[in-house]
Design an enzyme around this catalytic site. Structure first.
Site, PDB file in Angstrom:
ATOM      1  N   ASP A 390       0.863  -1.155   0.000  1.00  0.00           N
ATOM      2  CA  ASP A 390       0.000   0.000   0.000  1.00  0.00           C
ATOM      3  C   ASP A 390       0.912   1.222   0.000  1.00  0.00           C
ATOM      4  O   ASP A 390       2.092   1.114   0.340  1.00  0.00           O
ATOM      5  CB  ASP A 390      -0.843  -0.080   1.277  1.00  0.00           C
ATOM      6  CG  ASP A 390      -1.696   1.140   1.453  1.00  0.00           C
ATOM      7  OD1 ASP A 390      -2.246   1.598   0.445  1.00  0.00           O
ATOM      8  OD2 ASP A 390      -1.805   1.619   2.589  1.00  0.00           O
ATOM      9  N   THR A 392      -0.100   4.756   1.141  1.00  0.00           N
ATOM     10  CA  THR A 392      -0.321   5.636   2.275  1.00  0.00           C
ATOM     11  C   THR A 392      -0.186   4.866   3.578  1.00  0.00           C
ATOM     12  O   THR A 392      -0.835   3.851   3.779  1.00  0.00           O
ATOM     13  CB  THR A 392      -1.727   6.235   2.199  1.00  0.00           C
ATOM     14  OG1 THR A 392      -1.925   6.673   0.873  1.00  0.00           O
ATOM     15  CG2 THR A 392      -1.873   7.365   3.167  1.00  0.00           C
ATOM     16  N   THR A 645      -2.298   1.438  -4.792  1.00  0.00           N
ATOM     17  CA  THR A 645      -2.758   2.547  -3.985  1.00  0.00           C
ATOM     18  C   THR A 645      -4.057   3.111  -4.534  1.00  0.00           C
ATOM     19  O   THR A 645      -4.370   2.970  -5.711  1.00  0.00           O
ATOM     20  CB  THR A 645      -1.692   3.658  -3.918  1.00  0.00           C
ATOM     21  OG1 THR A 645      -2.218   4.738  -3.190  1.00  0.00           O
ATOM     22  CG2 THR A 645      -1.294   4.112  -5.288  1.00  0.00           C
ATOM     23  N   GLY A 646      -4.773   3.722  -3.655  1.00  0.00           N
ATOM     24  CA  GLY A 646      -5.989   4.395  -4.088  1.00  0.00           C
ATOM     25  C   GLY A 646      -5.705   5.825  -4.503  1.00  0.00           C
ATOM     26  O   GLY A 646      -6.580   6.527  -4.993  1.00  0.00           O
ATOM     27  N   LYS A 762      -7.481  -4.337  -5.399  1.00  0.00           N
ATOM     28  CA  LYS A 762      -6.174  -4.724  -4.866  1.00  0.00           C
ATOM     29  C   LYS A 762      -6.130  -6.245  -4.691  1.00  0.00           C
ATOM     30  O   LYS A 762      -5.168  -6.906  -5.083  1.00  0.00           O
ATOM     31  CB  LYS A 762      -5.940  -4.055  -3.511  1.00  0.00           C
ATOM     32  CG  LYS A 762      -5.735  -2.559  -3.575  1.00  0.00           C
ATOM     33  CD  LYS A 762      -5.373  -2.038  -2.190  1.00  0.00           C
ATOM     34  CE  LYS A 762      -5.130  -0.539  -2.220  1.00  0.00           C
ATOM     35  NZ  LYS A 762      -4.696  -0.023  -0.924  1.00  0.00           N
TER      36      LYS A 762
END
Lengths: 1097, 368
Positions: A390, A392, A645-646, A762
């Site tokens: 990920d 963040t 990641t978003g 994901k």
């Protein structure tokens, strides 16, 4: 009066149709007058039963459960065969280990169940206050029934799922923490059911609600529902009606084990077991056949000196054959040892302590070390090929700092303040220091928006579930607007002129990852109704007036490439009519029984349109400590790192550059919405072209794998929208399976960045890679709730004990405080664990092969009569006592390469990749070694026994002496073989290896020194002592041990050093290690490593 | 397969067995001990050509002389073997073997002349050897009652089931019971030295000292009844089917009679392989001057009681001297010479490798 409220409640909770999927609850068990007949509905009681057994059913149930496992069952069958059929070894030999295993497991499970009973009792006997007919009655928690009205006081835990009817707070709210449910310690506000009367005792109402469902994380229930397990905070007491009790509460429904993950090592064990089972069966078949061939010769079956009993004579020939086969199986069954399972389990359990003990994993900031949730996957850490991380909170610190903002296209940079020429500005407040480019009104609107549009709570500082919000509120504070707190739906702001502004908070349109924005609707003192919205640029821009977008967009993009997180802020005036419409829409949606989420979403989307863009913020999310070094080490170890990641592409890309996942010479292949857009072409066609182009570049034109050193590095970027196109289009295009193409491209790139990913995507990516060719081992690492899906999906899930709650940690297999710890976890611990367990498994098979092979060979010399070569005591003790401890110690303490070296040379990790030590090659080597040893042991002694007069007084040795000599050689050889393999001799290894040998000698003396009254035959009486009195026996033992170990020594010596590079490093650092004392050298080494890597790249 | 489901923990998912820690370690800094941090001081040997080389030479240098010594010793042991099975018509025991019947009350005697080419200087050990006799057959090995042999009265009266079908006859217990005891070797071997002057001198054979001391004095005990008379103690039992005499008449010497008869004890130690030899008698050296068995002609007189033809077995009589390593067996010597030579040869090969590839690999031990 009461009937009036009944109808209100019916409306608000139920609706007209009573569906099957809902339940009706009579508050306080008072029948509703409007209702026809009062039928007390049947619901389960509030007893929580997590225990499995009672005192009475423990033994049968536990035994049944244990023997359901096929391995236990197999050993039970062997045991029963020994009991029933006349077999060569006594039932004790296999019964004792089995009994041991079963007992230990039963004790462990019994203890765990006792703990559960205790915990259950604690919960079930907990005293709660029930309001019954106006009286307060103390009851045990387990006696709560659905419909009871309960009173809960501050800091108490809710005993079941409650609908909040009344709160002691004036505004009808209460605060709870759900720390025990999801680990989030912030206070959540819950509201009483609107319009209920103050007098709960006489309330007459029914509630219709959904049937219990486990959905805990979607949202923590509607805001009237208080969940069992949550704790009441900051509220004196509340009254609520029980709606879900006992096993139907959300907590109980969520109380389910995660699916078990199995490691590759176990798959290897199973494959090897199959081979050994085949060996076992074929041995038994060969012996049975030979026995009947041998017996068919005249005079052999039943010579005069060895007649059968009457019973044996009468038994059917085929039944005899069958029992003979079973007997041989029993005789050779030691080749599949029970103890291996015990040892493997023990190794895993004990071994995992080293992870939680490692002080390098201790983080002084959060005061926590690593956490091991499962010990089954230790060795998998040494096999990782893909890391999905990920961004963040994992790559970055999730420690937000407000950097700058942009209002109406004008840049405001706080940090400039210090470098500003006129000094007075610093004290005078930052806003003044900046050239006032935007109008003061716009500035203040912007800052008010920052102060109002959030869910931050004030309690000794700011508390929020998202650190971005705190950063923004703090940012606004610097510019003169301070958020004072939320009190009974009123937000207070201290503005620049030190006046307190009050806003009534009407609605919060919560953040969700799909909308990627949040809004608040507030009413100012002046009666204006305002909607403030903040969110990702992509979700805001389409919803504001387009002419405002351009001047902001530039700033947003610049900030994004700097690696900052950007949010856009917009607002909207709501007229009274508009607000009423919104208000009713929201209320309706919130109380919907079905599709609540979807309905809410629809209202949200409808409201958040036509807004005015005010500005944008930039918040820096700094990289985690040593993030770059860690990533570089992982890549050096041959692990492919994918960032999922978003976040938006620009931010993510800059993070990747900062982490050195992308380097300057990396050629980036982009497959995003942007690159897909080209004039005159359908997006599908463009996707097709791009995929083919990239595929050609990375796969077809790539030089052969062996010369990969000089090849071009590729980085691949894909975004969520494009990914779903790739994944979903495969059905239409049967010519080119996009998924395959995509996967091949990805696998040929050094790093892959997937941005704009939804949590489920994901997991999809992880699954795709996991199931690709060669089924590589995947590892997911993340810290937030949105990473849970991929953590659960990957072979190994790592949780970071970050700031986004503990959901990731709860669902992970291992949790570490920081990303930098991943390096040691994989390269250090993982590598060692893999080597240890691989060696353990191979060694176990090997030692049992050379244990049983002589026994098998002996059958050729005893008329295939199932005569055991070794005494029963030796058969039993071999795996339990004589040879188990050294290998256990080895598998716990071995460091064939020191941890420092492993961390310094990431390439060492590649050597064990792809299950290198448990493939068929090494297995064959060990098997051949076992066969060789077995042959040497048996035939060496066989040659010696061509003349059994081995003592200097002319006396002869018998069959038990034969077996004891073979067994002595065996025990010494397998132990010394392990000693040869041990590269790391701690005192424990010394103690255990030499101790085992000493114990063997001592035991043999002891066992042979006494006439044991419980034994029918004193077979070993003084056999061992007599063996030691014979010089020939000594000589043969020594020469055979040496002969057995000779090939092993040669192999070790002649084996090519593992890659010239590794070897040189080994020498260098060993030289370095000698120069400086170890303790002080260590941190230094770590530091120099990171320095080095800085300069090298 | 079995393993997968073996470790599948608690399928019902009530508990997921968690590793250590599990929250208890929170807020606690891990102790900085050498053990917990996996930094126990350790000796880290690295086997390289350089370190192993001397070991190979040393092993070679030690083993080859030992091997030669063993070989020479074994060669110096004098052994004479004579097969008296009698399945060949020319064999003196042919008639005895052919006419053998269990019902013969009088034993058949045959005489076998033989010649010793060398004098036997030290004590000579006389063995009988049997071939194709499966003393290690499982049914046979377990067919004994050690408790009975240890003098237990209860077991004497009620032998263990293991002895079946040699446990009892007509409800009378057999003593000693079991197949092993029943099939005790009962040929009587006598040696005569044919003096050059024509007389035949019997050679004294010692029948004690042929069994393990512990067997004779601890493991095997005569049952102790109210009567010290062995015959009375064994009252109520019957002799094994194939025996000519009951167990209390095995010898006249009370210290060598009954269960503690050494011939019996020797027989009861079951052989490892179907071809075996058992110590029968010892010919003690009389004085230092004359050899125990001088060179010359001898006669072996056999009371042929033991049938082996039915299972194609063979019977031998072996005379052997004994060295510190036991009887004649060239295997050990050859094994030591071979292993020693191999080690030496490997040492040379390694030396070559070591020189050729330089000292690069000679990183020796990283010790802590």
């Amino acid at each position: 009066l009461s009937s009036l409220f009944t109808t209100t409640d019916r409306c608000s909770f139920g609706g007209e149709d009573r569906r099957v999927g809902s339940r009706t609850i009579y508050v306080g068990h008072r029948p509703c007058p409007a209702n026809e007949v009062f039928i007390p509905p049947k619901f389960c009681d509030n007893r929580i039963v997590s225990s499995k057994y009672t005192v009475w059913n423990f033994l049968p149930k536990n035994l049944f459960e244990q023997f359901r496992r096929i391995a236990n069952f197999y050993f039970l069958i062997i045991f029963l065969v020994q009991v029933i059929v006349d077999t060569p070894t006594s039932p004790v030999t296999s019964g004792l280990p089995l009994f041991f295993v079963i007992t230990v497991t039963a004790i462990k499970q019994g203890y765990e169940d006792w703990l559960r009973h205790k915990a259950d009792n604690e919960v079930n006997k907990y005293r709660v206050t029930v309001l019954e007919d106006g009286r307060r009655i103390q009851k045990e928690s387990e006696k709560i029934k659905v419909g009871d009205v309960l009173e809960v006081e501050e800091d108490e835990t809710f005993p079941c799922d409650l609908i909040l009817l009344q709160s002691s707070r004036d505004d009808g709210t209460c605060f709870v923490t759900t720390a025990s449910l999801d680990g989030e310690s912030n206070h959540k506000t819950h509201y009483t059911v609107p319009d209920t009367e103050r007098d709960v005792e006489s309330l007459n109402a029914t509630i219709e609600c959904e049937q219990p469902q486990p959905d805990l994380y979607k949202s923590l229930g509607p805001e009237n529902l208080l969940l069992k397990g949550a704790t009441l905070k900051n509220t004196q007491s509340i009254c609520g009606v029980a709606v879900y009790t006992g096993m139907e509460t959300k907590m109980a429904l969520n109380y389910q084990g995660k699916s078990q993950k199995r490691s590759v090592v176990e798959k290897s064990i199973n494959a090897f077991l199959l081979v050994y089972l085949c060996i076992l069966v074929s041995k038994a078949l060969v012996c049975t056949t030979l026995k009947y061939v041998w017996q068919s010769k005249p005079g052999q079956d039943e010579p005069w000196y060895n007649e059968k009993t009457l019973k044996e004579k009468e038994t059917n020939l085929y039944l005899n054959m069958f029992t003979d086969f079973l007997s041989f199986m029993v005789l050779f069954n030691f080749i599949i040892p029970v103890s291996m399972y015990v040892t493997v389990e023990m190794q895993k359990f004990l071994g995992s302590f080293f992870i939680s003990w490692d002080k390098d994993f201790f983080d002084s900031e959060i005061e926590e070390g690593a956490l091991v949730n499962t010990s089954d996957l230790n060795e998998e850490l040494g096999q990782v090929e893909y890391v999905f991380t990920d961004k963040t909170g994992t790559l970055t610190q999730n420690n937000m700092e407000f950097i700058e903002c942009c209002i109406d296209g004008h840049q405001y940079k706080y940090r400039d303040a210090s470098s500003e020429v006129d000094g007075f500005c610093v004290t005078d407040g930052p806003m003044n220091t900046v050239q006032q480019k935007a109008g003061r009104e716009r500035e203040e609107l912007f800052l008010r928006a920052l102060c109002l549009c959030h869910t931050v709570q004030v309690k000794e500082g700011f508390i929020a579930s998202s650190p971005d919000e705190i950063a923004l509120v703090q940012g606004a504070m610097r510019y003169g607007f301070t958020f004072l707190g939320l009190e009974s739906k009123t937000m207070k702001i201290l503005n620049r002129t030190n006046d307190v502004e009050m806003y009534e908070l009407l609605h919060v349109l919560n953040f969700d990852p799909v909308r990627r924005r949040m809004s608040v609707i507030v009413r100012s003192i002046s009666g204006e109704t305002l909607l403030f919205c903040k969110g990702a640029d992509s979700s805001i821009f389409p919803r504001v007036k387009q002419e405002e977008v351009e001047k902001i967009r530039m700033h947003v993009e610049r900030n994004a490439t700097d690696g900052y997180r950007t949010l856009c802020v917009a607002y909207k005036h709501l007229t009274a009519e508009e607000y009423d419409q919104v208000d009713s829409g929201l209320r309706e949606a919130r109380l919907a029984l079905q599709d609540r989420e979807e309905k809410l979403m629809a209202v949200y989307n409808q409201v958040e349109t036509g807004m005015n863009l005010i500005g944008a913020t930039a918040v820096e999310d700094r990289l985690q400590e040593e993030a770059a070094e860690t990533m570089e080490a992982l890549q050096g170890a041959g692990i492919k790192v994918w960032v999922l990641t978003g976040d938006k592409m620009e931010t993510a890309k800059s993070t990747c550059y900062a982490c050195r996942l992308f380097k300057r010479n990396t050629e980036l292949l982009e497959l995003t919405v942007r690159t897909l857009e080209s004039p005159g072409k359908r997006r599908e066609d463009r996707l097709h072209d791009l995929l083919l182009e990239y595929h050609k570049k990375t796969v077809q034109d790539a030089p052969p794998a062996k010369t990969c050193v000089a090849s071009q590095d590729y980085g691949f970027i894909v975004d969520g929208a494009t990914l779903s196109m790739v994944l979903n289009s495969s059905s239409e295009n049967n010519l080119h399976d996009y998924k395959d193409l995509f996967l091949q491209i990805c696998q040929n790139c050094t790093s892959v960045l997937c941005c704009r990913m939804a949590p489920l995507q994901k997991a999809q990516i992880v699954k795709m890679v996991k199931n690709s060719k060669g089924s590589p081992i995947t590892l997911s690492i993340g810290d937030g709730a949105n990473d849970v899906s991929m953590i659960l999906e990957a072979h190994v899930g790592i949780g970071i004990k970050g700031k986004e709650g503990r959901q990731a940690v709860r669902n992970s297999d291992y949790a570490i405080p920081k990303l930098k710890h991943l390096k040691k976890l994989l390269l250090g611990h993982g590598h060692l664990y893999y080597v240890r367990i691989a060696h353990l498994v191979q060694y176990f098979f090997y030692k049992n092969l050379c244990f049983i092979l002589p026994q098998f060979l002996y059958q050729f010399f005893c008329g295939c009569s199932q005569q055991p070569l070794y005494d029963a005591a030796y058969l039993t003790m071999y795996n339990i006592c004589f040879t188990s401890m050294p290998i256990l110690a080895y598998s716990l303490f071995e460091q064939h390469i020191s941890i420092e070296m492993l961390l310094e040379n990431a390439t060492l990790y590649r050597q064990i990749g792809k299950n290198a030590m448990l493939r068929w090659g090494p297995f064959l080597y060990w098997t051949l070694l076992g066969v060789f040893h077995g042959l040497v042991f048996f035939f060496g002694v066989w040659f010696l026994f061509s003349n059994p007069a081995l003592q200097d007084n002319g006396q002869a040795f018998g069959n038990w002496s034969y077996g004891t000599i073979v067994f002595t050689i065996l025990v010494f050889t397998v132990t010394l073989k392990l000693a040869l393999d041990t590269r790391h001799w701690t005192w424990i290894n010394h103690f255990v290896i030499w101790g085992s040998l000493a114990f063997y000698v001592f035991f043999s003396f002891f066992w042979g020194g006494v006439i044991w009254p419980f034994l029918r035959q004193q077979r070993l009486y003084f056999v061992f002592a007599n063996m030691l009195s014979s010089v020939s026996a000594w000589l043969v033992i020594i020469v055979l041990i040496l002969l057995s170990l000779l090939p092993e020594i040669l192999y070790v010596v002649l084996r090519k050093p593992r890659g010239p590079y590794a070897r040189q490093k080994l020498v260098q650092s060993s030289a370095g290690g000698i120069q400086s004392p170890r303790s002080s050298a260590r941190p230094l080494l770590m530091r120099t490593f990171s320095d080095e890597s800085n300069t090298v790249s | 397969m079995m393993a997968s489901s073996y470790s599948a923990k608690d399928e019902d998912g009530h508990i997921t067995v968690s590793g250590p820690g599990g929250g208890t370690l929170r807020n606690k800094k891990p102790e900085n001990t050498a053990f917990k941090q996996q930094r126990l001081p350790a000796w880290q040997p690295i086997l390289t050509a350089g370190t192993v080389l001397p070991a190979f030479f040393i092993i070679g240098l030690i083993f080859i002389p030992i091997g030669i010594g063993l070989y020479v010793t074994s060669n110096n042991i004098k052994e004479f073997e004579i097969d008296y099975t009698g399945d060949d018509t020319s064999s003196p025991c042919y008639n005895c073997a052919k006419n053998f019947s269990w019902n013969n009350t009088k034993s058949c005697t045959c005489t076998i002349p033989f010649q010793l080419d060398q004098p036997y200087e030290s004590n000579v050990f006389m063995y009988y050897g049997l071939s194709n006799f499966y003393q290690n057959h499982r049914r046979y090995v377990k067919s004994r009652d050690d408790s009975q042999l240890n003098g237990n009265i209860d077991s004497l009266k009620k032998p263990s089931k293991e002895c079946e079908p040699y446990a009892s006859i007509d409800n009378k217990p057999i003593a000693p019971c079991g197949a092993i005891a029943n099939s005790m070797f009962n040929d009587t071997l006598k040696l005569f030295y044919n003096d050059p002057n024509g007389t035949s001198v019997p050679i004294p054979l010692t029948s004690t000292g042929i069994a393990w001391w512990t067997d004779k004095h601890v493991k095997f005990r005569n049952p102790v009844g109210t009567n010290s008379n062995l015959t009375a103690v064994f009252q109520g039992t019957v002799k094994p089917v194939n025996w000519h005499r009951p167990v209390y008449e095995l010898d006249t010497d009370p210290e060598n009679n009954g269960f503690i008869n050494e011939d019996f004890i020797v027989w009861m130690r079951t052989a490892a392989l179907p071809t075996f030899r058992k110590l029968y008698r010892i010919i003690q050296k009389k004085n230092n001057m004359a050899p125990t068995l001088p060179r010359g002609n001898y006669t072996l007189v056999v009371d042929y009681n033991y049938p082996v033809r039915s299972f194609e077995g063979r019977k031998r009589m072996i005379l052997s001297t004994i060295s510190w390593m036991g009887g004649k067996n060239p295997f050990l010597g050859i094994a030591y010479i071979t292993v020693g030579s191999v080690c030496f040869f490997l040492g040379v090969v390694l030396l070559v490798i070591h020189h050729k590839y330089g000292n690069r690999n000679n990183s020796a031990n990283i010790s802590n």
